[in-house]
Design a protein around this motif. Sequence first.
Motif, PDB file in Angstrom:
ATOM      1  N   LEU A  25     -18.398  -8.029 -16.353  1.00  8.57           N
ATOM      2  CA  LEU A  25     -18.697  -7.682 -14.953  1.00  8.57           C
ATOM      3  C   LEU A  25     -18.651  -8.923 -14.072  1.00  8.57           C
ATOM      4  CD1 LEU A  25     -21.681  -5.189 -15.459  1.00  8.57           C
ATOM      5  CD2 LEU A  25     -19.342  -4.608 -14.799  1.00  8.57           C
ATOM      6  N   SER A  26     -19.018 -10.056 -14.644  1.00 11.53           N
ATOM      7  CA  SER A  26     -18.969 -11.310 -13.897  1.00 11.53           C
ATOM      8  C   SER A  26     -17.522 -11.686 -13.600  1.00 11.53           C
ATOM      9  CB  SER A  26     -19.660 -12.398 -14.721  1.00 11.53           C
ATOM     10  OG  SER A  26     -19.382 -13.664 -14.200  1.00 11.53           O
ATOM     11  N   GLN A  27     -16.668 -11.524 -14.600  1.00 12.25           N
ATOM     12  CA  GLN A  27     -15.257 -11.909 -14.444  1.00 12.25           C
ATOM     13  C   GLN A  27     -14.525 -11.021 -13.444  1.00 12.25           C
ATOM     14  OE1 GLN A  27     -14.082 -11.850 -18.543  1.00 12.25           O
ATOM     15  NE2 GLN A  27     -14.641 -13.987 -18.897  1.00 12.25           N
ATOM     16  N   ASN A  28     -14.904  -9.730 -13.360  1.00 13.12           N
ATOM     17  CA  ASN A  28     -14.183  -8.861 -12.417  1.00 13.12           C
ATOM     18  C   ASN A  28     -14.892  -8.743 -11.067  1.00 13.12           C
ATOM     19  OD1 ASN A  28     -16.180  -6.870 -12.653  1.00 13.12           O
ATOM     20  ND2 ASN A  28     -15.042  -5.669 -14.134  1.00 13.12           N
ATOM     21  N   GLY A  29     -15.952  -9.555 -10.874  1.00 14.39           N
ATOM     22  CA  GLY A  29     -16.604  -9.613  -9.566  1.00 14.39           C
ATOM     23  C   GLY A  29     -17.682  -8.563  -9.328  1.00 14.39           C
ATOM     24  N   GLU A  30     -17.836  -7.624 -10.273  1.00 17.86           N
ATOM     25  CA  GLU A  30     -18.812  -6.548 -10.092  1.00 17.86           C
ATOM     26  C   GLU A  30     -20.252  -7.051 -10.174  1.00 17.86           C
ATOM     27  OE1 GLU A  30     -18.657  -3.163  -9.446  1.00 17.86           O
ATOM     28  OE2 GLU A  30     -16.631  -3.730  -8.866  1.00 17.86           O
ATOM     29  N   LEU A  31     -20.466  -8.029 -11.027  1.00 20.72           N
ATOM     30  CA  LEU A  31     -21.840  -8.493 -11.256  1.00 20.72           C
ATOM     31  C   LEU A  31     -22.458  -9.025  -9.958  1.00 20.72           C
ATOM     32  CD1 LEU A  31     -23.966  -8.882 -13.550  1.00 20.72           C
ATOM     33  CD2 LEU A  31     -23.200 -11.246 -13.681  1.00 20.72           C
ATOM     34  N   GLN A  32     -21.664  -9.832  -9.251  1.00 24.36           N
ATOM     35  CA  GLN A  32     -22.152 -10.389  -7.981  1.00 24.36           C
ATOM     36  C   GLN A  32     -22.570  -9.273  -7.023  1.00 24.36           C
ATOM     37  OE1 GLN A  32     -21.889 -14.071  -7.072  1.00 24.36           O
ATOM     38  NE2 GLN A  32     -23.515 -13.256  -5.773  1.00 24.36           N
ATOM     39  N   LYS A  33     -21.752  -8.247  -6.924  1.00 21.26           N
ATOM     40  CA  LYS A  33     -22.060  -7.119  -6.023  1.00 21.26           C
ATOM     41  C   LYS A  33     -23.341  -6.413  -6.450  1.00 21.26           C
ATOM     42  CE  LYS A  33     -17.181  -6.051  -5.370  1.00 21.26           C
ATOM     43  NZ  LYS A  33     -16.147  -5.111  -5.846  1.00 21.26           N
ATOM     44  N   MET A  34     -23.471  -6.210  -7.756  1.00 18.94           N
ATOM     45  CA  MET A  34     -24.647  -5.500  -8.261  1.00 18.94           C
ATOM     46  C   MET A  34     -25.915  -6.312  -8.031  1.00 18.94           C
ATOM     47  SD  MET A  34     -22.876  -4.268 -11.824  1.00 18.94           S
ATOM     48  CE  MET A  34     -24.184  -3.302 -12.554  1.00 18.94           C
ATOM     49  N   VAL A  35     -25.818  -7.625  -8.278  1.00 20.34           N
ATOM     50  CA  VAL A  35     -26.973  -8.506  -8.102  1.00 20.34           C
ATOM     51  C   VAL A  35     -27.343  -8.577  -6.613  1.00 20.34           C
ATOM     52  CG1 VAL A  35     -27.687 -10.934  -8.194  1.00 20.34           C
ATOM     53  CG2 VAL A  35     -26.631  -9.876 -10.192  1.00 20.34           C
ATOM     54  N   ASP A  36     -26.346  -8.726  -5.765  1.00 23.07           N
ATOM     55  CA  ASP A  36     -26.605  -8.794  -4.319  1.00 23.07           C
ATOM     56  C   ASP A  36     -27.275  -7.508  -3.826  1.00 23.07           C
ATOM     57  OD1 ASP A  36     -25.504 -11.287  -4.242  1.00 23.07           O
ATOM     58  OD2 ASP A  36     -23.583 -10.672  -3.369  1.00 23.07           O
ATOM     59  N   ALA A  37     -26.734  -6.374  -4.238  1.00 23.26           N
ATOM     60  CA  ALA A  37     -27.276  -5.086  -3.792  1.00 23.26           C
ATOM     61  C   ALA A  37     -28.719  -4.902  -4.247  1.00 23.26           C
ATOM     62  CB  ALA A  37     -26.400  -3.949  -4.318  1.00 23.26           C
ATOM     63  N   ALA A  38     -28.991  -5.258  -5.506  1.00 22.87           N
ATOM     64  CA  ALA A  38     -30.340  -5.082  -6.043  1.00 22.87           C
ATOM     65  C   ALA A  38     -31.320  -6.053  -5.378  1.00 22.87           C
ATOM     66  CB  ALA A  38     -30.332  -5.292  -7.558  1.00 22.87           C
ATOM     67  N   SER A  39     -30.855  -7.271  -5.085  1.00 22.37           N
ATOM     68  CA  SER A  39     -31.727  -8.274  -4.470  1.00 22.37           C
ATOM     69  C   SER A  39     -32.077  -7.870  -3.041  1.00 22.37           C
ATOM     70  CB  SER A  39     -31.037  -9.644  -4.468  1.00 22.37           C
ATOM     71  OG  SER A  39     -30.742 -10.030  -5.796  1.00 22.37           O
ATOM     72  N   VAL A  40     -31.121  -7.315  -2.316  1.00 18.65           N
ATOM     73  CA  VAL A  40     -31.374  -6.839  -0.946  1.00 18.65           C
ATOM     74  C   VAL A  40     -32.366  -5.676  -0.982  1.00 18.65           C
ATOM     75  CG1 VAL A  40     -30.338  -5.627   1.016  1.00 18.65           C
ATOM     76  CG2 VAL A  40     -29.175  -7.596   0.018  1.00 18.65           C
ATOM     77  N   ALA A  41     -32.156  -4.768  -1.914  1.00 21.37           N
ATOM     78  CA  ALA A  41     -33.031  -3.600  -2.023  1.00 21.37           C
ATOM     79  C   ALA A  41     -34.464  -4.001  -2.323  1.00 21.37           C
ATOM     80  CB  ALA A  41     -32.503  -2.660  -3.114  1.00 21.37           C
ATOM     81  N   LYS A  42     -34.612  -5.118  -3.039  1.00 20.68           N
ATOM     82  CA  LYS A  42     -35.941  -5.569  -3.474  1.00 20.68           C
ATOM     83  C   LYS A  42     -36.629  -6.387  -2.384  1.00 20.68           C
ATOM     84  CE  LYS A  42     -38.435  -5.042  -7.040  1.00 20.68           C
ATOM     85  NZ  LYS A  42     -38.561  -3.745  -7.678  1.00 20.68           N
ATOM     86  N   ALA A  43     -35.842  -7.035  -1.522  1.00 20.30           N
ATOM     87  CA  ALA A  43     -36.398  -7.968  -0.532  1.00 20.30           C
ATOM     88  C   ALA A  43     -37.163  -7.228   0.570  1.00 20.30           C
ATOM     89  CB  ALA A  43     -35.272  -8.797   0.071  1.00 20.30           C
TER      90      ALA A  43
END
Lengths: 102, 107
Positions: free
Chosen positions: B89-107
Motif C-alpha cells: 500500500l505504501s508503494q502504490n500510494g494508498e497508505l499515505q491516503k489512508m493515514v491522512d484520512a484517518a488522521s484528519v478524522a481523529k483530529a
Amino acid sequence: MNMQTQIEAKLNQSFNINFLEVVNETHMHNVPADAESHFKVTLVSNDFEGKMLVARHRMINKTLAEEISNIHALALHTMTEEEYFKKFGKIPESPQCMGGGA
Amino acid sequence: MDVMDRIKQAVEENAVMIFMKGEPKMPMCGFSSQAAQALMACGKEFGYCNVIADQEVMANLPRFADWPTFPQIYIGGELIGGADITVELSQNGELQKMVDAASVAKA
C-alpha cells in the motif's frame, strides 16, 4: 514431507492457481541449520478477483493455519493474473524443467 | 484492564496503530521494521505497541482480529494487514491516503 512441499500442496488444493512460488528463506535468518522457519509465498490466482489484500491474506492464513503455527514467518504476495500482468508486463512464467522427467 | 480491552482501546484511540516486535526506531524483526518505516514515511503520528515487551498482548492479539502474525497495522480502527500489505500500500500510494484520512478524522 518438508514444510515447503506441504505449503505448496495445501495451496494447490485450495486455490485455482495461475502461478505459485514458495521460497524457503530460512537461510537468511539466524536459526539452527536444519530449521524450516521463514517462507515466502507468491500466489497468482483469479480467486483474488475483487478482494482486498487483507481478505486475500486471510484466505491464505486460513488455508495454512497449521503451518503458520509451526513456522516463524510467512511473507505473502497475492495477485490476480491481470494485476500480475500490469506489474510485470507478462503472464507468469512457468518454472524451468529441472530434469525430473529424464 | 483486560488485555482485549487494552488492545481495543489502543486501536480506537490511535488513528494509526502498529503492534510490532521492537519499537519503530529499534525494530526487532525485519517485517516489523519494514512496516514501521512505511508508516514513518507517511509523516503522521502513530501509536505503537512492542509485543515483545508486552507478552500478554503478543499472546492475545492474534484472536483480536483473527490474524495470526505480527506486525499488525490498524488504520481508523480497522486491521489493514501485516508488513507485506503495508509495504504494498505504501508503494502504490494508498497508505499515505489512508493515514491522512484517518488522521484528519481523529483530529
